[in-house]
Design a protein around this motif. Sequence first.
Motif, PDB file in Angstrom:
ATOM      1  N   MET A  44      15.545 -10.883  -8.709  1.00  0.00           N
ATOM      2  CA  MET A  44      14.525 -11.373  -8.528  1.00  0.00           C
ATOM      3  C   MET A  44      13.379 -11.763  -9.986  1.00  0.00           C
ATOM      4  N   SER A  45      13.345 -11.863 -10.871  1.00  0.00           N
ATOM      5  CA  SER A  45      12.188 -12.152 -11.879  1.00  0.00           C
ATOM      6  C   SER A  45      10.725 -12.183 -11.230  1.00  0.00           C
ATOM      7  N   PHE A  46       9.594 -11.828 -11.728  1.00  0.00           N
ATOM      8  CA  PHE A  46       8.264 -12.252 -11.557  1.00  0.00           C
ATOM      9  C   PHE A  46       7.276 -13.120 -12.754  1.00  0.00           C
ATOM     10  N   ALA A  47       6.400 -13.447 -12.779  1.00  0.00           N
ATOM     11  CA  ALA A  47       5.953 -14.096 -13.942  1.00  0.00           C
ATOM     12  C   ALA A  47       4.732 -13.262 -13.702  1.00  0.00           C
ATOM     13  N   PRO A  48       4.592 -13.263 -15.093  1.00  0.00           N
ATOM     14  CA  PRO A  48       4.213 -11.729 -15.948  1.00  0.00           C
ATOM     15  C   PRO A  48       3.163 -11.829 -15.243  1.00  0.00           C
ATOM     16  N   GLY A  49       2.334 -10.382 -15.161  1.00  0.00           N
ATOM     17  CA  GLY A  49       1.023 -10.012 -13.715  1.00  0.00           C
ATOM     18  C   GLY A  49       1.454  -9.684 -12.406  1.00  0.00           C
ATOM     19  N   VAL A  50       2.414 -11.172 -12.275  1.00  0.00           N
ATOM     20  CA  VAL A  50       2.605 -10.141 -10.777  1.00  0.00           C
ATOM     21  C   VAL A  50       2.290  -8.807  -9.999  1.00  0.00           C
ATOM     22  N   ILE A  51       3.475  -8.511 -10.777  1.00  0.00           N
ATOM     23  CA  ILE A  51       3.516  -6.919 -10.099  1.00  0.00           C
ATOM     24  C   ILE A  51       2.503  -6.567 -10.301  1.00  0.00           C
ATOM     25  N   ARG A  52       1.913  -6.145 -11.519  1.00  0.00           N
ATOM     26  CA  ARG A  52       0.135  -5.453 -11.861  1.00  0.00           C
ATOM     27  C   ARG A  52      -0.957  -6.175 -10.672  1.00  0.00           C
ATOM     28  N   ASP A  53      -0.725  -7.265 -10.425  1.00  0.00           N
ATOM     29  CA  ASP A  53      -2.062  -7.645  -9.523  1.00  0.00           C
ATOM     30  C   ASP A  53      -1.150  -7.054  -7.936  1.00  0.00           C
ATOM     31  N   SER A  54      -0.447  -6.943  -7.582  1.00  0.00           N
ATOM     32  CA  SER A  54      -0.388  -6.476  -5.961  1.00  0.00           C
ATOM     33  C   SER A  54      -0.816  -5.859  -6.506  1.00  0.00           C
ATOM     34  N   ILE A  55      -0.424  -4.744  -7.849  1.00  0.00           N
ATOM     35  CA  ILE A  55      -0.774  -2.940  -6.880  1.00  0.00           C
ATOM     36  C   ILE A  55      -2.423  -2.971  -7.433  1.00  0.00           C
ATOM     37  N   VAL A  56      -3.023  -3.796  -8.329  1.00  0.00           N
ATOM     38  CA  VAL A  56      -3.947  -3.884  -7.828  1.00  0.00           C
ATOM     39  C   VAL A  56      -4.596  -4.340  -7.340  1.00  0.00           C
ATOM     40  N   SER A  57      -4.227  -5.000  -5.639  1.00  0.00           N
ATOM     41  CA  SER A  57      -4.730  -6.093  -5.359  1.00  0.00           C
ATOM     42  C   SER A  57      -4.905  -4.775  -3.614  1.00  0.00           C
ATOM     43  N   TYR A  58      -2.743  -3.774  -3.992  1.00  0.00           N
ATOM     44  CA  TYR A  58      -3.348  -2.851  -3.265  1.00  0.00           C
ATOM     45  C   TYR A  58      -4.449  -2.111  -3.340  1.00  0.00           C
ATOM     46  N   LEU A  59      -4.270  -1.156  -3.626  1.00  0.00           N
ATOM     47  CA  LEU A  59      -5.692  -0.252  -4.421  1.00  0.00           C
ATOM     48  C   LEU A  59      -6.605  -0.575  -4.178  1.00  0.00           C
ATOM     49  N   SER A  60      -7.045  -1.650  -4.622  1.00  0.00           N
ATOM     50  CA  SER A  60      -8.172  -2.085  -3.934  1.00  0.00           C
ATOM     51  C   SER A  60      -8.493  -1.803  -2.752  1.00  0.00           C
ATOM     52  N   ASN A  61      -7.404  -2.436  -1.975  1.00  0.00           N
ATOM     53  CA  ASN A  61      -7.523  -2.966  -0.323  1.00  0.00           C
ATOM     54  C   ASN A  61      -7.766  -1.294   0.085  1.00  0.00           C
ATOM     55  N   ILE A  62      -7.259  -0.420  -0.441  1.00  0.00           N
ATOM     56  CA  ILE A  62      -7.205   1.358   0.183  1.00  0.00           C
ATOM     57  C   ILE A  62      -8.325   1.708  -0.388  1.00  0.00           C
ATOM     58  N   ASP A  63      -9.413   1.333  -1.591  1.00  0.00           N
ATOM     59  CA  ASP A  63      -9.885   1.093  -1.904  1.00  0.00           C
ATOM     60  C   ASP A  63     -10.264   2.853  -2.497  1.00  0.00           C
ATOM     61  N   GLY A  64      -9.024   3.352  -3.229  1.00  0.00           N
ATOM     62  CA  GLY A  64      -8.653   5.129  -3.449  1.00  0.00           C
ATOM     63  C   GLY A  64      -7.540   4.619  -3.996  1.00  0.00           C
ATOM     64  N   PRO A  65      -6.929   5.988  -4.398  1.00  0.00           N
ATOM     65  CA  PRO A  65      -5.353   6.594  -5.222  1.00  0.00           C
ATOM     66  C   PRO A  65      -4.713   6.473  -3.533  1.00  0.00           C
ATOM     67  N   ALA A  66      -2.484   6.252  -4.735  1.00  0.00           N
ATOM     68  CA  ALA A  66      -1.872   6.473  -3.323  1.00  0.00           C
ATOM     69  C   ALA A  66      -1.074   7.295  -4.442  1.00  0.00           C
ATOM     70  N   THR A  67       0.011   7.360  -4.145  1.00  0.00           N
ATOM     71  CA  THR A  67       1.556   8.576  -4.464  1.00  0.00           C
ATOM     72  C   THR A  67       2.033   7.320  -4.867  1.00  0.00           C
ATOM     73  N   THR A  68       2.921   7.067  -5.950  1.00  0.00           N
ATOM     74  CA  THR A  68       4.139   6.139  -6.641  1.00  0.00           C
ATOM     75  C   THR A  68       4.934   5.654  -5.109  1.00  0.00           C
ATOM     76  N   TYR A  69       4.871   6.049  -4.168  1.00  0.00           N
ATOM     77  CA  TYR A  69       6.167   5.675  -3.208  1.00  0.00           C
ATOM     78  C   TYR A  69       5.701   4.306  -2.054  1.00  0.00           C
ATOM     79  N   GLU A  70       3.896   5.239  -2.345  1.00  0.00           N
ATOM     80  CA  GLU A  70       3.526   4.516  -1.594  1.00  0.00           C
ATOM     81  C   GLU A  70       3.187   2.942  -1.884  1.00  0.00           C
ATOM     82  N   ILE A  71       2.776   3.857  -3.792  1.00  0.00           N
ATOM     83  CA  ILE A  71       2.269   1.553  -4.262  1.00  0.00           C
ATOM     84  C   ILE A  71       3.811   0.862  -4.461  1.00  0.00           C
ATOM     85  N   VAL A  72       4.554   1.481  -4.438  1.00  0.00           N
ATOM     86  CA  VAL A  72       6.718   0.429  -4.300  1.00  0.00           C
ATOM     87  C   VAL A  72       6.310   0.476  -2.954  1.00  0.00           C
ATOM     88  N   ALA A  73       5.998   0.765  -2.057  1.00  0.00           N
ATOM     89  CA  ALA A  73       6.317   0.362  -1.039  1.00  0.00           C
ATOM     90  C   ALA A  73       5.307  -0.900  -0.222  1.00  0.00           C
TER      91      ALA A  73
END
Length: 378
Positions: A1-30
């Motif tokens: 599956m391919s994603f429009a430019p920025g979709v994956i980056r925005d998803s990472i930003v939204s997750y990290l904003s939601n938890i208000d702190g850092p996360a491991t690569t494993y958690e970010i991928v999940a």
Amino acid sequence: MSFAPGVIRDSIVSYLSNIDGPATTYEIVAAVQHHLGEVPASSVRSYLSLNTPRIFERTERGTYGLKENSRIPHTNSEFPIRRIDRAELFFGDCFEWMAQQKPQSIHAVVTDPPYGLVEYTEKETTKLRAGKGGVWRIPPSFDGHKRAPLPRFTTLNDADLVALRAFFVRFGNHVKRICVPGANIVVASNPLLSHIVADAMTQSGLELRGYIARQVMTMRGGDRPKNAHLEFDEVSVMPRSQWEPWVVLRAPLEGRVQDNLRKWGTGGFRRPSISKPFGDLIKSHPTPANEKKISPHPSLKPQGFMRQIVRGVLPLGEGIILDPFMGGGSTLAAANAIGYNSKGVERDAEYYELAHSAIPKLTALATRSEESNTEEDD
Ligand SMILES: C[S@@+](CC[C@H](N)C(=O)[O-])C[C@H]1O[C@@H](n2cnc3c(N)ncnc32)[C@H](O)[C@@H]1O
């Protein structure tokens, strides 16, 4: 599956904003995979490195956070406040409220958060108030007694569990920032989800210190198989739950326990009496009818139990206790009954009003003899 430019980056930003702190690569991928479906872990990793240090920062090996200027900013809102004796009641969202508090301004947290994450949304409370179920299971009345509604935790799917984890990491991050070193954080839970609470909140840097078992007969589990109860009449599908786990965490100490006790008034639990240690098994009972009549909140906890927990979390009886999910006000009422300072936050207008009217009446109640079944010291 391919994603429009920025979709994956925005998803990472939204997750990290939601938890208000850092996360491991494993958690970010999940989290990204739960959000977007099948995304190769290698794509998430390359988005992370491509955008570091512009958007993300590597906080330690394999762990990423958001750069300060990439965070979704917190609103600076005013929180209506009312005072009852030593309690302060704030109306609003507790995450926004916590974001505005000074670091190291709270000495203990005692709270009972929402678990399905949706059960206290406007949509679900409207269904509950209309007696129409939704995620709330409204048990049939039995012998003329109306039984209290219960949220259905078993309806949580994998994506809900990832969201629940992110919720508690975010909660833990805020709590860690506003609590003084050595502060006790005691969080009501249930046997199906307490492991997620404990794990997520330790990820925020809080230390897991065990569990307090509230011994109480609940209406969960124990039933025979659905639609086959006659065929398998000797079977219980899952154990009938007879206890409720309260996760016990601590903000990291500064030096020795005695240093924290002197400087912050934290670092331990207050003993029920000089010869009795604070114990982790507390006999309780369902919330009595007279308390529910005073505060008809669907998750009201009993004063007999709350007063023991609240009294115990401030080892010297000094400081401020926070309940960010105040509900019908049982934590603040217990704090007033004991003579402790407290703060509570509630975002539902009806429950906020309820807590305001109920707290003085709950505080005034005499409770059943408050004995904790811990052994005396030798
Ligand atoms: C499980 S109940 C707490 C009941 C409480 N222990 C009592 O004895 O009444 C959780 C409460 O948190 C409130 N709540 C949920 N999310 C919130 C948020 N983000 N900020 C403030 N309150 C919230 C809900 O409206 C609900 O009243």
